[in-house]
Design a protein around this motif. Structure first.
Motif, short mmCIF file in Angstrom:
data_model
loop_
_atom_site.label_atom_id
_atom_site.label_comp_id
_atom_site.label_asym_id
_atom_site.label_seq_id
_atom_site.Cartn_x
_atom_site.Cartn_y
_atom_site.Cartn_z
N PHE A 73 13.26 87.05 -15.36
CA PHE A 73 14.51 87.28 -14.64
C PHE A 73 15.72 87.02 -15.54
CE2 PHE A 73 11.75 85.91 -10.90
CZ PHE A 73 11.44 87.22 -10.56
N ARG A 74 15.67 85.96 -16.33
CA ARG A 74 16.79 85.67 -17.24
C ARG A 74 16.94 86.76 -18.29
NH1 ARG A 74 18.32 82.16 -21.76
NH2 ARG A 74 16.14 81.71 -22.26
N TYR A 128 6.93 90.00 -7.15
CA TYR A 128 6.68 89.57 -8.53
C TYR A 128 5.58 88.51 -8.52
CZ TYR A 128 11.18 91.85 -9.25
OH TYR A 128 12.20 92.76 -9.26
N ASP A 170 7.00 84.17 -17.80
CA ASP A 170 8.16 83.30 -17.61
C ASP A 170 9.36 83.90 -18.34
OD1 ASP A 170 6.65 82.76 -20.01
OD2 ASP A 170 8.05 81.13 -20.41
N ASP A 171 10.54 83.59 -17.86
CA ASP A 171 11.82 84.01 -18.43
C ASP A 171 12.14 85.49 -18.16
OD1 ASP A 171 13.82 82.52 -19.47
OD2 ASP A 171 13.44 83.03 -21.56
N ARG A 185 12.69 79.06 -6.13
CA ARG A 185 12.47 78.83 -7.56
C ARG A 185 11.71 79.99 -8.17
NH1 ARG A 185 7.11 77.69 -8.31
NH2 ARG A 185 5.94 76.80 -6.54
N ASP A 186 11.56 79.92 -9.51
CA ASP A 186 10.81 80.93 -10.25
C ASP A 186 9.32 80.64 -10.10
OD1 ASP A 186 10.09 82.99 -11.91
OD2 ASP A 186 11.35 82.35 -13.60
N LEU A 221 18.22 84.08 -9.10
CA LEU A 221 17.51 83.73 -7.88
C LEU A 221 18.51 83.51 -6.75
CD1 LEU A 221 14.82 81.26 -9.26
CD2 LEU A 221 14.35 83.44 -8.12
N VAL A 225 14.78 86.86 -5.29
CA VAL A 225 15.62 87.25 -6.42
C VAL A 225 16.51 88.42 -6.03
CG1 VAL A 225 14.05 88.97 -7.41
CG2 VAL A 225 15.52 87.63 -8.94
N VAL A 229 7.38 85.80 -5.94
CA VAL A 229 8.83 85.90 -5.76
C VAL A 229 9.10 87.32 -5.25
CG1 VAL A 229 11.06 85.96 -6.92
CG2 VAL A 229 9.41 84.18 -7.49
N THR A 236 2.69 86.28 -11.24
CA THR A 236 2.54 85.84 -12.61
C THR A 236 1.57 86.74 -13.37
OG1 THR A 236 1.82 84.04 -14.04
CG2 THR A 236 0.75 84.20 -11.91
#
Length: 879
Positions: free
Chosen positions: A607-608, A692, A604-605, A618-619, A614, A675, A639, A694
């Motif tokens: 892309f940021r 992408y 998580d996080d 959603r992520d 995006l 994205v 993604v 998880t």
């Protein structure tokens, strides 16, 4: 010509060749005795010989007479060398300028050849390396012409092929070395038993892997260490064999020490590799090397593999659909195609540079020879033939070439030091680049060729006509007439053309580098820090997840951290993992071929942390589903990048669509978001089609972390290392770099190529302008009478300036025109090295042509201004 004049000419020549070594009294007695002998009726040769024998001794006479009439080959050679050295010593200005030009040209060639010799020409180690070939898989429908092997495809090749004496495989990885000092992450290569023997190498100590070691990395814990690691890390311990070292928390026995052997055996540790006949056929990670049988060449082996690939494709469809095999000879292993092309471009550039130096030398020698008409006239009058004179002049130019080579070796060493300092990127064997025997032999050949080529044209252009007039007027007059002036102008035109070719090449590379550095990579590199943590096998998937969550949680709590995330392969230099995919409900045939994409496991996080947004959807959800962790064998959320969405579902929204990942019906990915694209392999590469997933789907190691900081990224290293040590003191942090450093390094080879070619072009420009300046300055000096008469008859300063400048700009303009045409053809060689600019870029051609024209105008302007200072009264009085 009268007999008396001929006798006097012989005496003058003899004096010219030896008088400088006589004192004044000796010369007086020899001259007087010669005149007495002539009056007594002796022939000129006898008169001079008797005088020299009486006052100079037998050895002096022999030495003086040998030049004109010749003698034994070896003695003549050394006599020519002595005369050449003496002649060059009498003209220090000419000698210094010539040697400086030759040192630059020969030194540049020596430096670049040193690199080519070490990287491309040095034979591979081992027994009969020419019989070694590398085997690649190919999937041309997906654009893969050099693809790694899967274990299953390698086993099929070993079972079915008859062209090879042996086949081996190698795969890279990393381990954590602990127990001696702080933990360290080091590279390990897993190699099949028999790999070392196939290369024809022997361990420095101990033994290579045996078939009994095939229990593999998990059970039989044996390793070999590289010779460099043995010396640097273990102090060349002779008892290293049998020693147990701690790798990933487990003990492994060292069974041998391997010599380093580019390009394969260049890691720190080696482990035995066992091929699993039940592995995933679509998991490609092996590099394969084979040794051809004695009676099989590479063409015959390729002919066998082509139908074999078709049979295996039919048997293993659809996974191996479109697969083929490609062989590459060992001669291509030392460097990539781009690096090989860059090195040969450099060799061509320094070849041009050397040719410009040769032309400049020829121009200098033309002026020098033309000014020695009186000496040539006396030589011919005494009986020296044309060949004898030409041989002596060529000896002078050859001596210049050899002396330039001695200075060039020093220039080459400085150049090699500067080359290493430039950080040229991925150049293999760079540490082995040195000036050795083959390089010195190359330098010797280049020096002799340069001297002969540079001196041949002036030597054959020696003016043998009108020698009597030359002697009667004391050697005054022109420097060879209009034909020689035209010849020197053509030489200047050739220099200008060659220098423009180099300028155009440098200009294209400069424009290309600017384009690379200004391209949008898609991600934000500012204030980003990346590093790796290698998790040993003792970390299960659950343990890996727990480690990531704890480390990221503590990292995000630091006051200097904006965000942090994990990825299994970081952008720019993390490597590639590739999958093929098609939409659910399609086959490879109906869809027109699978789409290739890079896949990334992310936390998580992510892309940021990279500054990506995006586009839709959603992520990823990073929660473990209620049914438990299914790994990568069932339905998954994904993604995808914008470019991949456009390739699979053009003009449609990709969110909610499904695709078969790895073209496997059981592995279905549902797109939950799209994205922005980014250039994961660096700013000089295309935008990456990416999938992408998880990170929780697999316990991949090493883990790459991306940390976005509020200030200087490296300032966060110390607290991050402290967090890592608190979680697991045996886990080392490695390859810590800022994203800015990674992006900068990704353009290192382009920057290196640009800088080097720009330096060569600048030197070529200086040499060409020096040649143009020398021709015009010499012309002004020789035409002083003409210019004086013109001024006396009313010519104004603009008239004189225009006359001199036109004389220089005509050959310069011709050279620029020819150089532009040649550049249009040769610049295509740079095609693969360019980015964002074409080989026929108008701006580059116009700019380089304009710079060269303005520089040539300046080179003509300086001697033209000197022409204005000619005093007609003084010139006419002197004449």
């Amino acid at each position: 010509m009268s007999g008396r004049l001929r006798r006097m000419l012989r005496i003058l020549l003899e004096k010219d060749s030896v008088e400088r070594e006589m004192d004044e009294e000796m010369r007086f007695h020899v001259d007087m005795e010669t005149e007495d002998n002539l009056r007594a009726g002796m022939k000129p040769e006898e008169a001079r010989r008797a005088a020299l024998l009486k006052f100079g001794g037998v050895e002096r006479f022999k030495e003086e007479a040998r030049w004109a009439r010749g003698g034994r080959v070896v003695e003549d050679f050394w006599w020519d060398v002595r005369l050449a050295l003496r002649s060059l010593r009498r003209t220090p200005g000419f000698t210094v300028v010539a040697l400086a030009m030759l040192a630059l040209g020969i030194g540049a060639n020596t430096a670049i050849f040193s690199v080519i010799n070490a990287v491309l020409l040095r034979p591979l180690p081992g027994h009969e390396p020419a019989r070694l070939v590398q085997v690649f898989e190919t999937h041309m429908a997906q654009g893969w012409d050099h693809f790694s092997f899967s274990q299953m495809n390698l086993l099929d090749l070993m079972e079915s092929s008859t062209s090879f004496e042996a086949i081996g495989a190698i795969a890279g990885g990393t381990v954590n070395l602990t127990g001696d000092g702080p933990p360290a992450r080091i590279g390990v290569s897993s190699i099949t038993p028999g790999f070392v023997q196939m290369l024809g190498l022997k361990p420095v100590l101990g033994r290579a892997f045996r078939a009994s070691d095939l229990d593999g990395w998990d059970r039989r814990r044996v390793v070999m260490v590289s010779e460099d690691t043995w010396r640097s890390r273990f102090g060349s311990d002779p008892a290293i064999e049998g020693r147990v070292i701690q790798l990933d928390g487990e003990g492994y026995e060292v069974v041998g020490v391997l010599p380093e052997a580019e390009p394969w055996l260049r890691n720190e540790l080696y482990a035995p590799l066992s091929l699993n006949p039940e592995s995933d056929r679509d998991n490609h990670f092996l590099a394969v090397v084979a040794r051809l049988r004695d009676d099989v060449n590479i063409e015959a082996a390729q002919a066998e593999l082509t139908p074999l690939a078709r049979r295996l494709t039919a048997r293993n469809a659809p996974i191996d659909e479109g697969m083929g095999f490609q062989l590459e000879p060992s001669s291509t292993w030392a460097a990539t195609d781009d690096l090989r092309r860059s090195l040969w471009v450099f060799m061509g550039a320094v070849g041009f540079l050397l040719l410009i130096a040769c032309l400049n030398l020829a121009n200098l020698l033309l002026a020098r020879v033309a000014g020695r008409r009186r000496q040539v006239a006396m030589c011919v009058a005494l009986g020296a033939g044309r060949g004898r004179v030409i041989r002596q002049l060529l000896t002078e130019s050859a001596v210049l070439g050899l002396a330039g080579a001695l200075l060039g070796i020093g220039v080459a060493q400085l150049g090699l030091d500067a080359l290493v300092a430039l950080e040229p990127g991925e150049i293999p064997r760079l540490e082995a680049v040195r000036i050795n025997g083959p390089v010195l032999l190359f330098t010797l050949v280049v020096a002799l060729a340069t001297g002969v080529i540079g001196g041949l044209l002036p030597a054959v252009r020696v003016p043998f006509r009108g020698l009597g007039a030359t002697l009667r007027d004391g050697g005054r007059g022109g420097v060879g007439g209009r034909s020689q002036a035209r010849l020197r102008s053509w030489l200047v035109a050739a220099e200008t053309a060659l220098s423009l070719v180099l300028l155009v090449g440098a200009g294209l590379l400069i424009r290309s580098l600017i384009a690379v550095q200004t391209v949008d990579t898609g991600f934000d590199a500012d204030n980003r820090l990346t590093f790796e943590v290698n998790l040993p096998d003792s970390y299960t998937r659950a343990g890996s997840r727990a480690f990531r969550e704890e480390f990221l949680s503590r990292t995000r709590a630091l006051p200097t951290v904006e965000s942090a995330a994990a990825v299994h392969m970081r952008p720019v230099d993390g490597g590639n993992t590739v999958m093929s995919l098609i939409p659910v409900g399609e086959t490879i045939e109906t869809f027109g071929g699978a789409i290739a994409a890079d896949w990334r496991l992310i936390s998580d996080d992510y892309f940021r942390s990279l500054g990506l947004s995006l586009v839709e959807g959603r992520d990823l959800s990073h929660e473990i589903p209620a049914g438990g962790d299914q790994g990568m064998g069932g339905p998954m959320e994904v993604v995808i990048s914008q470019s991949l969405a456009d390739a699979i579902w053009p003009g449609e929204s990709a969110v909610g669509k499904q695709a078969q990942l790895w073209v496997t019906p059981e592995r279905v990915g549902t797109v939950v978001g799209v994205v922005e694209d980014m250039r994961e392999r660096g700013p000089g590469q295309d935008e990456t089609r990416a999938v992408y997933l998880t990170y929780d789907l697999a316990g991949w190691s090493p883990v790459h972390f991306v940390v976005h900081t509020t200030g200087e990224p490296r300032a966060a290293l110390q607290p991050l290392r402290a967090i890592l040590a608190q979680i697991d003191a045996d886990l080392p942090m490695s390859r810590a770099r800022t994203m800015d450093e990674m992006v900068h390094s990704s353009t290192a080879s382009r920057r290196f190529t640009m800088i080097l070619l720009t330096v060569f072009a600048a030197v070529a420009l200086v040499l060409a302008l020096a040649g143009l300046y020398g021709v015009i300055a010499d012309s002004v000096s020789q035409r002083s009478q003409e210019l004086g008469v013109r001024v006396a008859l009313g010519a104004t300063s603009p008239d004189v300036l225009g006359l001199v400048i036109r004389q220089g700009m005509v050959p310069a303009a011709a050279g620029i025109g020819v150089g532009l045409l040649v550049s249009l053809g040769l610049s295509r060689v740079l095609g693969s090295l360019l980015f964002g600019v074409g080989a026929a870029d108008f701006v580059t051609y116009a700019a380089t042509g304009g710079v060269l024209a303005l520089s040539a105008l300046l080179a003509c302007w300086v001697p033209a201004r000197a022409a204005l200072r000619v005093d007609p009264v003084t010139v006419l009085r002197d004449e």
